[in-house]
Structures are given as C-alpha cells and as structure tokens.
Design an enzyme around this catalytic site. Structure first.
Site, PDB file in Angstrom:
ATOM      1  N   GLU A   1      31.457  20.570 -14.648  1.00  0.00           N
ATOM      2  CA  GLU A   1      31.843  19.575 -13.671  1.00  0.00           C
ATOM      3  C   GLU A   1      33.032  18.711 -14.075  1.00  0.00           C
ATOM      4  OE1 GLU A   1      28.960  16.309 -13.305  1.00  0.00           O
ATOM      5  OE2 GLU A   1      27.597  17.455 -14.563  1.00  0.00           O
TER       6      GLU A   1
ATOM      7  N   HIS B   1      26.139  19.332 -18.599  1.00  0.00           N
ATOM      8  CA  HIS B   1      24.862  18.938 -19.220  1.00  0.00           C
ATOM      9  C   HIS B   1      23.857  20.034 -18.909  1.00  0.00           C
ATOM     10  CE1 HIS B   1      23.605  17.809 -15.116  1.00  0.00           C
ATOM     11  NE2 HIS B   1      24.776  17.217 -15.004  1.00  0.00           N
TER      12      HIS B   1
ATOM     13  N   HIS C   1      19.467  16.006 -15.682  1.00  0.00           N
ATOM     14  CA  HIS C   1      20.035  15.975 -17.033  1.00  0.00           C
ATOM     15  C   HIS C   1      18.904  16.461 -17.927  1.00  0.00           C
ATOM     16  CE1 HIS C   1      23.309  12.765 -15.940  1.00  0.00           C
ATOM     17  NE2 HIS C   1      23.429  13.876 -15.270  1.00  0.00           N
TER      18      HIS C   1
ATOM     19  N   ASP D   1      28.209  14.796  -4.306  1.00  0.00           N
ATOM     20  CA  ASP D   1      27.470  15.307  -5.459  1.00  0.00           C
ATOM     21  C   ASP D   1      26.011  15.268  -5.063  1.00  0.00           C
ATOM     22  OD1 ASP D   1      26.157  15.777  -7.859  1.00  0.00           O
ATOM     23  OD2 ASP D   1      27.470  14.462  -9.044  1.00  0.00           O
TER      24      ASP D   1
ATOM     25  N   HIS E   1      34.066  11.430 -18.334  1.00  0.00           N
ATOM     26  CA  HIS E   1      32.733  11.971 -18.631  1.00  0.00           C
ATOM     27  C   HIS E   1      32.839  13.352 -19.259  1.00  0.00           C
ATOM     28  CE1 HIS E   1      32.822  14.577 -15.039  1.00  0.00           C
ATOM     29  NE2 HIS E   1      33.238  13.543 -14.323  1.00  0.00           N
TER      30      HIS E   1
ATOM     31  N   ARG F   1      35.815  15.790  -8.111  1.00  0.00           N
ATOM     32  CA  ARG F   1      34.973  16.498  -9.082  1.00  0.00           C
ATOM     33  C   ARG F   1      34.545  17.799  -8.421  1.00  0.00           C
ATOM     34  NH1 ARG F   1      31.882  12.744 -10.273  1.00  0.00           N
ATOM     35  NH2 ARG F   1      29.998  13.023  -9.028  1.00  0.00           N
TER      36      ARG F   1
ATOM     37  N   ASP G   1       0.801  -1.227   0.000  1.00  0.00           N
ATOM     38  CA  ASP G   1       0.000   0.000   0.000  1.00  0.00           C
ATOM     39  C   ASP G   1       0.836   1.280   0.000  1.00  0.00           C
ATOM     40  OD1 ASP G   1      -2.249  -1.580   0.086  1.00  0.00           O
ATOM     41  OD2 ASP G   1      -2.274  -1.648   2.267  1.00  0.00           O
TER      42      ASP G   1
ATOM     43  N   HIS H   1      28.791   6.991 -10.244  1.00  0.00           N
ATOM     44  CA  HIS H   1      27.423   7.039  -9.703  1.00  0.00           C
ATOM     45  C   HIS H   1      27.330   6.189  -8.431  1.00  0.00           C
ATOM     46  CE1 HIS H   1      25.687   8.272 -13.891  1.00  0.00           C
ATOM     47  NE2 HIS H   1      26.258   9.276 -13.244  1.00  0.00           N
TER      48      HIS H   1
ATOM     49  N   GLU I   1      31.681  20.733  -9.226  1.00  0.00           N
ATOM     50  CA  GLU I   1      30.544  20.963 -10.125  1.00  0.00           C
ATOM     51  C   GLU I   1      29.734  22.163  -9.682  1.00  0.00           C
ATOM     52  OE1 GLU I   1      27.621  17.766 -10.195  1.00  0.00           O
ATOM     53  OE2 GLU I   1      26.849  18.495 -12.123  1.00  0.00           O
TER      54      GLU I   1
ATOM     55  N   TYR J   1      39.767  11.049 -11.734  1.00  0.00           N
ATOM     56  CA  TYR J   1      39.479   9.845 -10.950  1.00  0.00           C
ATOM     57  C   TYR J   1      40.630   8.860 -11.186  1.00  0.00           C
ATOM     58  CZ  TYR J   1      35.095  12.272 -11.695  1.00  0.00           C
ATOM     59  OH  TYR J   1      34.136  13.253 -11.802  1.00  0.00           O
TER      60      TYR J   1
ATOM     61  N   ASP K   1      22.535  20.964  -9.007  1.00  0.00           N
ATOM     62  CA  ASP K   1      23.440  19.813  -9.174  1.00  0.00           C
ATOM     63  C   ASP K   1      24.850  20.301  -8.853  1.00  0.00           C
ATOM     64  OD1 ASP K   1      24.751  17.530  -9.940  1.00  0.00           O
ATOM     65  OD2 ASP K   1      24.261  17.691 -12.079  1.00  0.00           O
TER      66      ASP K   1
HETATM   67  N1  GLY Z   1      24.596  14.356 -10.341  1.00  0.00           N
HETATM   68  C1  GLY Z   1      24.557  13.906 -11.676  1.00  0.00           C
HETATM   69  C2  GLY Z   1      25.504  14.641 -12.502  1.00  0.00           C
HETATM   70  O1  GLY Z   1      26.362  15.319 -11.987  1.00  0.00           O
HETATM   71  O2  GLY Z   1      25.406  14.636 -13.693  1.00  0.00           O
HETATM   72 MN    MN Z   2      25.890  17.079 -13.194  1.00  0.00          MN
HETATM   73 MN    MN Z   3      26.253  16.158 -10.068  1.00  0.00          MN
END
Ligand code: GLY
Ligand code: MN
Ligand code: MN
Length: 453
Positions: free
Chosen positions: A400, A351, A358, A257, A347, A421, A36, A240, A423, A404, A268
């Site tokens: 960002e 974005h 995203h 993050d 990466h 990172r 439920d 992630h 960002e 790594y 973000d």
């Molecule tokens: N937190 C997801 C990214 O940085 O794209």
């Molecule tokens: Mn991001």
């Molecule tokens: Mn992020």
C-alpha cells in the site's frame, strides 16, 4: 471443523514438545454501547483461530500430557429466558458436539475446572499480561492449586505465552483461511467498483460508504474489517480519516480504504480515483508514480524474499517520482538516506493481514533455538533476529504505497491537497504472489473506463 481440530492439535503438539501443560484461550463478554445496547459482538481472534464457536463468554482449554490430550469448550449454559430475548445458545453439551471438542463445560465452572486441570501439571499456556481480567484469573487458578500443596499436589512452575505460539501459526495461512480471505477480497473488490460507479460531484462521502456497506452485506460479509475511509480532496491526506461526511467536488480525488470481514478474516483495499471521472494532469502524474511503486513492491514478493523488500522497492520509486515532480531534491540515494521522502510518504508499505487487519506475526526473523521455543526449528539462520522476516508461502501482506501532499508554500501548487494510496492484498505462493484483490480496476485508464461506463 477438521481444520480447527488440526490447529488445536498443533498447539497440543507444541505444548508437548515443551513438556506439556494446560492452555486456555478465552473470548470476552459483550460490551455495552449505551444502556441496553451492545456493540456488535466479534470473537477474540485467537479464540476464533481455534474454533468458530460464535458466542461470547467462552473458552478453549487444551490439556497436553505425554500420553493423552483433551480439548474442552467452555461456554454459557442454556438459558431459556435469555434465549427468548437474545437468541439461541448452544449450551456446553451441544456446543462440544457441534464444534468437535472432547467435552463441553459451563463457563461458570472455569475457575473450579482450571484448579483441577492445573494440579500436577507442569505449565500454564495463556496470553501473558494482556488483560487484567485474565491476569487475575491466572492468580486465582494458581492460588487454588497451591492451596492443595499439603495434600501433595504440585502446581505449574512454568508460564508460557500462548499468543506467541498462535502468532507464528496465524502468520502462515492454511487453505481454509486463504479461501476466506479470497472471498473477503473478492467482495471488497466489488464494493470498490460499486463506489467508483456511484461517485459524482455533489454527493457526500457517506453516500459512498453506504454503497460499500451495501455490497459487503448483500454478499454475506460479516461487517467492515475496520472503519471505512472515504476521503475526498484534502481529507485523503489524513491517513486515518474518519468523518466521511464531506461534499465531494469536481476536480478532486477520492481515496477509499475499505474492506470487509468474512468468517473472521479481513480484506484491506484502497483505491484512489477522480470524483468527476477523469484524472487531472498533476493527479495523474502522482497517481502513476504510486502505481509504479506498487508494481515494483509486488514484484519483490515471493518465497525467500524479505518482508522489507517491498517497502524498499516502493520507496525508491516514490522518492524518484517526488524528485521528478520537484517535491523533494535529489539525488535519489541521498533523498532515501535522509528520509526526505517521508514528508510525503510517512507510513510503511504493508502489514500482515488475516483475522486482524493489522495481523499478528513478527516482522523480524525469530531467533533460533530460544529456550523452550519449539516453534523455532524451521525459521531462519541462527542470530538472524535483527533481520526482516523471510516470506513463506501462505503469508499474506498488504502492499500500500502512497503519496500525500499537504498544501505548503514550498510545494508546487498543482500538487496541493492530493492524497493517493493504492492498496492490495498479496498472498505469498510457491512461485511468487497472488493478488487477492485483483478484481478492482487500478490503472488510471481502467478506472476512468469503469467510472464512465
Ligand atoms: N486500513 C488500514 C490500513 O490500510 O492499514
Ligand atoms: Mn492496510
Ligand atoms: Mn487499508
């Protein structure tokens, strides 16, 4: 409410320019988590862009004829028993009044109404091929119109991807969206600062996740905009990382993050800082490379620049830094051309950010003058579709960069298991860009000062 009405009117004008028709944007039902209990409900982002009506199982229908238009809100009817259990429901009449629609209707009548609305109209505008449920609805609606053919009713002959229209609109944020994103970024910045101050050896990652959540909610944010990443030591090299349960040790870095969502809009932000309050020498060396890469990337962001410019600028700084630290071999141009830096930076540098973390919107310049594509007039030069998107005021992108370094025999040991990172969220302005997440410390000295009171 006026801003939402203005957005709906823009959609209507776009439809009109392509001959008119009927548009439909639905938001889904609640989803059961187990028995439920439901998952927390969040409206579909396209629906949310057109109205802040908060209930599940609703739809916005826009009718665009040459000489008139209509905006209809479909939603659940009033239900005293369900409202006793689950809370208030507006019902169609009150919802239409409150949210500024021409009229309201029960979601249970959507099929029947769509068959009537699509009769003798030229086109249906909806999210093409996104869910089986919507595809099935489209088949039902069109079948019902076609069934009236012998009575002289004509059915739509054109189907347009409404998401394509909305994606382009959502890419450039209006004042109301920017205000929400500023608030989200400000709250998230405070949450990062709170986490920095709460970090110390012997605590668990989830204790800091709780600090973030506390700061989000106490400031009225709806929820985290995505699963918070609280990654200490080598966990920071998992892009992630989700577990958030490790013990944090002195001498490790902690990568957080995390960003909250407010009025549907995401922030973000990532910060990386030493668990014990002081960067070690190797950590500091890599940290300053990432910070410089971010600075170089941010410097490119202004109207007329390309989306990809920030990434290219960051890559140059990161790759040179990797060469200087003997992580990869030079010279710089060959390290970039061969992609050797990707082992430690895998990466992209940013974005789009908006209702979705995203966010929607093409990363390439749209081709101009595509048939039936009335949004295209103000985009780039003809034949530009292979080129990176030109930035315009109101676009929001993250910046960002990171490094790594997983432990490996061919990597200097001082850098093993360091993941960094940084960002921020950048709004393109008339002159350059505004960093919405400016409030969180970022220079190593400022982070150390914040952590050590
Ligand atoms: N937190 C997801 C990214 O940085 O794209
Ligand atoms: Mn991001
Ligand atoms: Mn992020």
């Amino acid at each position: 409410m006026q801003e939402f009405a203005r957005r709906r009117q823009r959609v209507i004008e776009t439809m009109r320019a392509a001959g008119g028709g009927v548009a439909v944007v639905c938001t889904g039902a609640e989803v059961i988590r187990n028995r439920d209990s439901e998952y927390p409900y969040r409206s579909d982002s396209y629906f949310r862009y057109l109205t802040p009506f908060p209930e599940p199982q609703a739809g916005v229908v826009l009718v665009a004829d040459a000489d008139r238009s209509e905006a209809i809100l479909f939603c659940r009817p009033k239900n005293e028993e369900r409202e006793t259990w689950d809370g208030f429901r507006y019902g169609p009449a009150a919802a239409a009044e409150r949210f500024g629609f021409d009229r309201g209707a029960s979601i249970e009548s959507l099929d029947e109404e769509m068959a009537g609305l699509l009769a003798n109209r030229p086109a249906l505008w909806c999210a093409l091929a996104t869910t089986e449920a919507l595809d099935a609805s489209v088949r039902r609606w069109l079948a019902a119109v076609r069934a009236q053919a012998r009575a002289g009713v004509t059915s739509p002959t054109r189907l347009f991807d409404l998401n394509h229209v909305l994606d382009e609109m959502r890419l450039v944020k209006d004042a109301q969206e920017i205000a929400a994103m500023r608030r989200a970024a400000r709250i998230s910045s405070a949450a990062h600062l709170r986490a920095m101050r709460a970090a110390r050896p012997g605590r668990r990652e989830y204790e800091l996740e709780a600090e973030l959540l506390y700061e989000f909610r106490r400031n009225g944010a709806d929820a985290p905009a995505y699963g918070s990443i609280v990654a200490s030591g080598r966990n920071a090299c998992v892009l992630h990382y989700r577990a958030n349960d490790a013990l944090m040790n002195d001498g490790e870095l902690l990568l957080i993050d995390a960003g909250c969502e407010i009025d549907g809009y995401a922030s973000d932000i990532t910060r990386t800082f030493p668990v014990g309050g002081r960067f070690g020498a190797a950590q500091r060396a890599l940290y300053d490379i990432v910070l410089e890469a971010q600075r170089a990337a941010i410097e490119t962001i202004r109207p007329g620049a390309r989306f990809v410019d920030a990434h290219d600028a960051a890559v140059r700084v990161l790759a040179q830094g990797m060469i200087d630290c003997r992580l990869i071999e030079g010279p710089l141009d060959s390290a970039i051309e061969s992609g050797a830096y990707r082992r430690f930076y895998m990466h992209r540098t940013g974005h789009w950010l908006g209702l979705d973390v995203h966010d929607c919107g093409d990363y390439r310049e749209p081709a101009r003058g595509a048939a039936g594509d009335p949004l295209r007039e103000d985009s780039g030069a003809a034949g530009d579709a292979t080129r990176s998107r030109i930035l315009r005021p109101g676009m929001v992108t993250t910046v960002e960069p990171g490094i790594y370094v997983r432990a490996a025999d061919d990597v200097p040991i001082a850098f093993h298991d360091i993941g960094i990172r940084i960002e921020d969220d950048a709004l393109v302005t008339d002159e350059g860009c505004e960093i919405l997440s400016i409030d969180t410390p970022k220079r190593a000295e400022d982070i150390e000062a914040a952590m050590n009171g």
